[in-house]
Design a protein around this motif. Structure first.
Motif, mmCIF file in Angstrom:
data_model
loop_
_atom_site.group_PDB
_atom_site.id
_atom_site.type_symbol
_atom_site.label_atom_id
_atom_site.label_comp_id
_atom_site.label_asym_id
_atom_site.label_seq_id
_atom_site.Cartn_x
_atom_site.Cartn_y
_atom_site.Cartn_z
ATOM 1 N N LEU A 228 -24.582 47.039 8.728
ATOM 2 C CA LEU A 228 -25.556 47.022 9.818
ATOM 3 C C LEU A 228 -24.877 46.896 11.181
ATOM 4 O O LEU A 228 -25.267 47.557 12.145
ATOM 5 N N ASP A 229 -23.840 46.086 11.252
ATOM 6 C CA ASP A 229 -23.140 45.900 12.527
ATOM 7 C C ASP A 229 -22.332 47.133 12.941
ATOM 8 O O ASP A 229 -21.954 47.267 14.107
ATOM 9 N N PRO B 232 -28.229 49.134 15.466
ATOM 10 C CA PRO B 232 -28.579 48.282 14.326
ATOM 11 C C PRO B 232 -30.082 48.047 14.173
ATOM 12 O O PRO B 232 -30.575 47.958 13.054
ATOM 13 N N THR C 176 -26.839 53.497 6.521
ATOM 14 C CA THR C 176 -28.292 53.678 6.586
ATOM 15 C C THR C 176 -28.672 55.113 6.245
ATOM 16 O O THR C 176 -29.657 55.343 5.543
ATOM 17 N N GLN D 59 -32.224 49.045 10.903
ATOM 18 C CA GLN D 59 -33.056 48.098 10.157
ATOM 19 C C GLN D 59 -34.477 48.645 9.995
ATOM 20 O O GLN D 59 -35.070 48.520 8.922
ATOM 21 N N ARG E 17 -34.359 51.230 7.214
ATOM 22 C CA ARG E 17 -34.228 50.594 5.892
ATOM 23 C C ARG E 17 -35.545 49.965 5.467
ATOM 24 O O ARG E 17 -35.936 50.060 4.298
ATOM 25 N N ALA F 49 -30.642 42.039 -0.510
ATOM 26 C CA ALA F 49 -29.976 41.418 0.636
ATOM 27 C C ALA F 49 -28.733 42.220 1.015
ATOM 28 O O ALA F 49 -28.481 42.487 2.198
ATOM 29 N N ARG F 50 -27.980 42.645 0.020
ATOM 30 C CA ARG F 50 -26.770 43.443 0.277
ATOM 31 C C ARG F 50 -27.135 44.777 0.912
ATOM 32 O O ARG F 50 -26.545 45.188 1.913
ATOM 33 N N TRP F 51 -28.140 45.471 0.354
ATOM 34 C CA TRP F 51 -28.537 46.773 0.878
ATOM 35 C C TRP F 51 -29.008 46.676 2.331
ATOM 36 O O TRP F 51 -28.817 47.597 3.103
ATOM 37 N N HIS F 52 -29.654 45.573 2.671
ATOM 38 C CA HIS F 52 -30.200 45.454 4.031
ATOM 39 C C HIS F 52 -29.203 44.878 5.030
ATOM 40 O O HIS F 52 -29.449 44.923 6.232
ATOM 41 N N ARG F 53 -28.088 44.359 4.554
ATOM 42 C CA ARG F 53 -27.063 43.843 5.459
ATOM 43 C C ARG F 53 -25.851 44.780 5.567
ATOM 44 O O ARG F 53 -25.147 44.749 6.558
ATOM 45 N N GLU F 54 -25.644 45.575 4.538
ATOM 46 C CA GLU F 54 -24.462 46.436 4.449
ATOM 47 C C GLU F 54 -24.273 47.286 5.712
ATOM 48 O O GLU F 54 -25.160 48.045 6.099
#
Length: 170
Positions: free
Chosen positions: A120-121, A126, A73, A130, A133, A113-118
């Motif tokens: 994150l965990d 998190p 992030t 988010q 982002r 989708a990749r940028w917002h999930r990459e």
């Protein structure tokens, strides 16, 4: 003429005249090449648009990768601020606005989708990640419509505040 120069000419055409002006003939004229020279690289208008979208994704991925070692992030935020400061985001609005064909924008949807999930965990918080982002998305959108809205001082303040959000609670 190189492929990137043709893509630059297409983006300039879109920026100057809008999506209705994007034709292969107009791009060839803008680039100073024959239509055949353009067709060698891009057989159709759709191929040209798809290549512009793919190049934008690759350039943003490169900006993220070029950021100092940090959480994803933090790198995403840094890349967004570089893109805003260098005026690169205006191209996003222009290129994505050029296509009414959802197939051509599929690579962008996948990248988003990749940028917002990459990672994150793996973030300390998190939810805060988010939020940052999503704030970057808003900054992208505003910068593409009003690039003069946030000067260096305002961007610095936004950067500091968003980075503060990413600090784990004590």
């Amino acid at each position: 003429m190189r492929r990137d120069e043709l893509l630059d000419a297409a983006e300039e055409l879109l920026s100057d005249l809008g999506s209705t002006a994007l034709t292969l003939s107009a791009v060839a004229d803008r680039a100073g090449v024959s239509k055949g020279g353009l067709l060698y690289h891009f057989a159709t208008k759709d191929a040209l648009i798809k290549a512009m979208v793919e190049r934008l994704i690759e350039e943003f991925d490169d900006l993220v990768a070029a950021q100092p070692d940090a959480t994803y992030t933090e790198r995403y935020l840094g890349a967004t601020l570089v893109a805003v400061r260098e005026g690169k985001l205006r191209r996003w609005a222009v290129v994505t606005g050029a296509s009414g064909n959802t197939y051509l924008l599929a690579p962008l949807r996948e990248a988003m989708a990749r940028w917002h999930r990459e990672g994150l965990d793996d973030e300390p918080d998190p939810v805060a990640s988010q939020i940052v982002r999503l704030a970057c998305e808003g900054l992208w959108d505003l910068a593409s419509h009003d690039p003069e809205l946030n000067g260096d001082e305002a961007l610095g303040a936004l950067d500091a505040r968003m980075r503060a959000l990413l600090k784990p609670p004590s």
